[in-house]
Write an enzyme that holds these catalytic residues in place. Structure first.
Site, PDB file in Angstrom:
ATOM      1  N   ASP A 133       0.812  -1.212   0.000  1.00  0.00           N
ATOM      2  CA  ASP A 133       0.000   0.000   0.000  1.00  0.00           C
ATOM      3  C   ASP A 133       0.850   1.269   0.000  1.00  0.00           C
ATOM      4  O   ASP A 133       0.473   2.272   0.610  1.00  0.00           O
ATOM      5  CB  ASP A 133      -0.919  -0.029   1.237  1.00  0.00           C
ATOM      6  CG  ASP A 133      -1.980   1.068   1.195  1.00  0.00           C
ATOM      7  OD1 ASP A 133      -2.343   1.497   0.091  1.00  0.00           O
ATOM      8  OD2 ASP A 133      -2.425   1.500   2.271  1.00  0.00           O
ATOM      9  N   ASN A 154     -18.304  -1.857  -3.016  1.00  0.00           N
ATOM     10  CA  ASN A 154     -17.610  -0.763  -2.327  1.00  0.00           C
ATOM     11  C   ASN A 154     -16.167  -0.643  -2.793  1.00  0.00           C
ATOM     12  O   ASN A 154     -15.373   0.066  -2.188  1.00  0.00           O
ATOM     13  CB  ASN A 154     -17.660  -0.961  -0.814  1.00  0.00           C
ATOM     14  CG  ASN A 154     -17.036  -2.277  -0.366  1.00  0.00           C
ATOM     15  OD1 ASN A 154     -16.560  -3.064  -1.184  1.00  0.00           O
ATOM     16  ND2 ASN A 154     -17.058  -2.525   0.919  1.00  0.00           N
ATOM     17  N   CYS A 214     -15.328  10.122   0.718  1.00  0.00           N
ATOM     18  CA  CYS A 214     -15.230   9.034   1.688  1.00  0.00           C
ATOM     19  C   CYS A 214     -14.776   9.564   3.052  1.00  0.00           C
ATOM     20  O   CYS A 214     -13.908  10.432   3.136  1.00  0.00           O
ATOM     21  CB  CYS A 214     -14.235   7.996   1.168  1.00  0.00           C
ATOM     22  SG  CYS A 214     -13.980   6.585   2.263  1.00  0.00           S
ATOM     23  N   SER A 216     -12.958   8.111   5.188  1.00  0.00           N
ATOM     24  CA  SER A 216     -11.532   7.831   5.351  1.00  0.00           C
ATOM     25  C   SER A 216     -10.688   8.942   4.728  1.00  0.00           C
ATOM     26  O   SER A 216      -9.646   9.333   5.268  1.00  0.00           O
ATOM     27  CB  SER A 216     -11.169   6.487   4.718  1.00  0.00           C
ATOM     28  OG  SER A 216     -11.693   5.420   5.470  1.00  0.00           O
ATOM     29  N   CYS A 244     -19.141   0.568   5.294  1.00  0.00           N
ATOM     30  CA  CYS A 244     -19.510  -0.274   4.144  1.00  0.00           C
ATOM     31  C   CYS A 244     -19.093  -1.720   4.356  1.00  0.00           C
ATOM     32  O   CYS A 244     -19.676  -2.634   3.762  1.00  0.00           O
ATOM     33  CB  CYS A 244     -18.924   0.292   2.850  1.00  0.00           C
ATOM     34  SG  CYS A 244     -17.118   0.223   2.741  1.00  0.00           S
ATOM     35  N   CYS A 248     -21.726  -5.403   5.250  1.00  0.00           N
ATOM     36  CA  CYS A 248     -21.603  -6.419   4.197  1.00  0.00           C
ATOM     37  C   CYS A 248     -21.923  -7.808   4.745  1.00  0.00           C
ATOM     38  O   CYS A 248     -21.305  -8.255   5.722  1.00  0.00           O
ATOM     39  CB  CYS A 248     -20.194  -6.398   3.627  1.00  0.00           C
ATOM     40  SG  CYS A 248     -19.912  -7.663   2.365  1.00  0.00           S
ATOM     41  N   LYS A 299      -2.364  16.855  15.302  1.00  0.00           N
ATOM     42  CA  LYS A 299      -3.101  17.988  14.735  1.00  0.00           C
ATOM     43  C   LYS A 299      -4.299  17.509  13.920  1.00  0.00           C
ATOM     44  O   LYS A 299      -5.397  18.059  14.012  1.00  0.00           O
ATOM     45  CB  LYS A 299      -2.162  18.818  13.859  1.00  0.00           C
ATOM     46  CG  LYS A 299      -2.829  20.021  13.206  1.00  0.00           C
ATOM     47  CD  LYS A 299      -1.830  20.775  12.338  1.00  0.00           C
ATOM     48  CE  LYS A 299      -2.509  21.951  11.636  1.00  0.00           C
ATOM     49  NZ  LYS A 299      -1.552  22.682  10.747  1.00  0.00           N
TER      50      LYS A 299
END
Length: 310
Positions: A133, A154, A214, A216, A244, A248, A299
């Site tokens: 990732d 999704n 989103c 996220s 989401c 499921c 922050k």
């Protein structure tokens, strides 16, 4: 030892499971022609928001041979992270489940590098790199191509046994192997619970997510102030979002993981609503020093907390 491609591939898959991965599949490294139009259309519609890096290295995202020279095979692994325990205070700000334990980037990459070392020592010399990732790789597309599951509405990878609470990782190597040739069936059917349940309407069509809407994105990726139009839509989410996935049906029977590094920090799960909002920078650093939450920094977390109460 003169091993067949099938034998080499099986040894790699067996070792991946021995290292603790739940799934391992192998795909031939080539151009993702079927993804090109979908991905470029996603970019053209600005669904990546301020995630400018998504528009960089588009050709490399579509062809791993441009990312790592001489790549022949993409070894894809998956690791369940569904937790056994949840946050204790029902009124506390909600943390995405993937952030309960140690930052997955380090855990997965360590296992992938161990797998790469095994390939070199026991199967044959190979050049390659491990990715988690953090590089221009369309990991869900490669996981599907490697036979690990199907793409849900999704846009996440789904597997009948593991659902969608999975971390993915890839090894790009220059060793030819036996490749998956069967496409995992799509078992979503007529279900659209994930689409209906998204409070910010980020899932704009089956398998298409407007990333800039989103939760996220707002709580992790966005560096500026959160737009007022999102006020009251976060359902108390302070870092990431599982809505989401929680709705499921394929996640109903998922068994909790057994990865020691992913076991939740008890202090995080026991935080009360008041303790979340009273948290200072020192406490943040102590609680989340090994967690993915540190990515947002104190922050960013403070901004998210303030947004929930304004």
């Amino acid at each position: 030892m003169n091993l067949t491609l099938a034998a080499k591939s099986q040894l790699i898959k067996d070792k991946a499971l021995e290292l603790g991965f739940d799934l391992c599949g192998i795909a031939e490294a080539n151009f993702l022609s079927e993804e090109k139009e979908r991905f470029t259309d996603w970019l053209d519609k600005d669904y990546h928001g301020e995630m400018g890096y998504m528009a960089n290295n588009v050709e490399k995202r579509l062809d791993p041979r441009l990312l790592v020279e001489n790549t022949k095979s993409v070894v894809v692994v998956a690791l369940n992270y569904y937790p056994e325990s949840k946050q204790e205070d029902a009124e506390a700000p909600v943390l995405a489940k993937y952030a309960y334990g140690k930052d997955y980037h380090f855990v997965i990459k360590e296992k992938l590098n161990a797998l790469l070392a095994y390939i070199n020592e026991e199967i044959g010399e190979t050049q390659g790199r491990a990715f988690v990732d953090s590089a221009p790789i369309l990991e869900h597309a490669w996981a599907r191509k490697a036979g690990l599951g199907w793409i849900g509405k999704n846009s996440l990878l789904l597997n009948r046994k593991l659902g969608s609470f999975m971390f993915l990782g890839e090894l790009l190597i220059d060793m030819p192997l036996e490749y998956n040739t069967e496409i995992y069936p799509d078992f979503c059917g007529g279900c659209n619970r994930c689409i209906r349940s998204c409070p910010t309407d980020a899932i704009v069509a089956p398998k298409v997510v407007n990333g800039s809407k989103c939760i996220s994105y707002f709580t992790i990726e966005l560096k500026d102030d959160i737009t007022e139009e999102m006020k009251g839509k976060f359902q108390n989410r302070v870092f990431g979002c599982d809505i989401c996935q929680d709705v499921c049906p394929w996640n109903r029977m998922v068994k909790p993981h057994s990865v020691e590094d992913f076991k939740p920090n008890p202090k995080i799960l026991s935080l009360s609503k008041d303790e979340w909002f009273a948290m200072n920078a020192h406490e943040f650093g102590d609680l989340f020093k090994n967690s993915a939450v540190k990515r947002t920094k104190f922050k960013g977390l403070k901004r998210n907390l303030d947004f929930l109460t304004e």
